[in-house]
Design a protein around this motif. Structure first.
Motif, PDB file in Angstrom:
ATOM      1  N   ASP A 112      46.345  45.611  10.779  1.00 53.19           N
ATOM      2  CA  ASP A 112      47.269  46.504  11.322  1.00 53.19           C
ATOM      3  C   ASP A 112      48.545  46.051  11.728  1.00 53.19           C
ATOM      4  O   ASP A 112      49.393  46.230  12.728  1.00 53.19           O
ATOM      5  N   GLY A 113      48.942  45.127  10.995  1.00 50.61           N
ATOM      6  CA  GLY A 113      50.123  44.552  11.095  1.00 50.61           C
ATOM      7  C   GLY A 113      50.584  43.409  12.265  1.00 50.61           C
ATOM      8  O   GLY A 113      51.641  43.102  12.396  1.00 50.61           O
ATOM      9  N   LEU A 114      49.355  43.102  12.758  1.00 52.80           N
ATOM     10  CA  LEU A 114      49.294  42.071  13.776  1.00 52.80           C
ATOM     11  C   LEU A 114      48.531  40.592  13.392  1.00 52.80           C
ATOM     12  O   LEU A 114      47.645  40.956  12.513  1.00 52.80           O
ATOM     13  N   ASP A 115      49.089  39.811  13.979  1.00 61.91           N
ATOM     14  CA  ASP A 115      48.307  38.339  13.733  1.00 61.91           C
ATOM     15  C   ASP A 115      47.431  38.330  14.902  1.00 61.91           C
ATOM     16  O   ASP A 115      48.125  38.261  15.972  1.00 61.91           O
ATOM     17  N   TRP A 116      46.237  37.820  14.532  1.00 63.74           N
ATOM     18  CA  TRP A 116      45.155  37.522  15.824  1.00 63.74           C
ATOM     19  C   TRP A 116      44.625  36.238  15.659  1.00 63.74           C
ATOM     20  O   TRP A 116      44.404  35.834  14.373  1.00 63.74           O
ATOM     21  N   SER A 117      44.163  35.793  16.776  1.00 66.04           N
ATOM     22  CA  SER A 117      43.349  34.486  16.736  1.00 66.04           C
ATOM     23  C   SER A 117      41.837  35.071  16.451  1.00 66.04           C
ATOM     24  O   SER A 117      41.677  36.121  17.157  1.00 66.04           O
ATOM     25  N   ALA A 118      41.188  34.359  15.586  1.00 66.92           N
ATOM     26  CA  ALA A 118      39.978  35.038  15.187  1.00 66.92           C
ATOM     27  C   ALA A 118      38.734  33.883  15.268  1.00 66.92           C
ATOM     28  O   ALA A 118      39.143  32.686  14.854  1.00 66.92           O
TER      29      ALA A 118
END
Length: 149
Positions: A112-118
């Motif tokens: 959704d347009g965001l960069d997340w730690s995964a």
């Protein structure tokens, strides 16, 4: 004891007001606030040197009225639907892996347009760059992902 409290009524009511406010602040449950309002009214009655019985009646009546008057507002606030946060909205969404996710190290995903730690939802899973995954849950600032079904 009762005679002592009546002869020192303003101080007794003031102590009760302070104690009730401390209880309210400590609990955040809207339990003691109505009684604190009643105690303030009884404190005012004691300053006019009304009898102990009148002070207690004032305390009970004002506490009850403040409870009844504010109860609809409290129920409305407590029953208001809880909106999901922006973070909660990514659960169940498809994300694209932008940094590999391994069993030993977290990676990164774009959702959704965001960069997340995964990290992998299931221990030992590996996800390559470009692979599409599903966000299963969020803990802090890390999304836990799993294979698409």
């Amino acid at each position: 004891m009762f005679d002592f409290l009546i002869s020192h009524a303003p101080i007794s009511w003031l102590i009760l007001v302070i104690l009730l406010i401390v209880v309210e602040v400590a609990t955040y449950q809207l339990v003691a606030v109505w009684f604190a309002v009643g105690a303030v009214a009884a404190l005012v009655a004691s300053l006019f040197e009304l009898s102990g019985t009148v002070q207690i009646v004032v305390f009970v009546i004002v506490s009850a009225i403040s409870l009844i008057a504010s109860r609809p507002m409290v129920k409305k606030v407590q029953s208001a639907p809880k909106d999901k946060t922006n973070a909660d909205r990514v659960i169940g969404r498809t994300a694209r892996v932008i940094v590999p996710i391994t069993a030993e190290q977290k990676g990164r995903v774009h959702v959704d347009g965001l960069d997340w730690s995964a990290a992998a939802q299931t221990m030992g899973e590996y996800f390559e760059v470009g692979q599409e995954v599903i966000v299963a849950r969020i803990e802090g600032v890390t999304v836990y992902v799993e294979k698409q079904r």
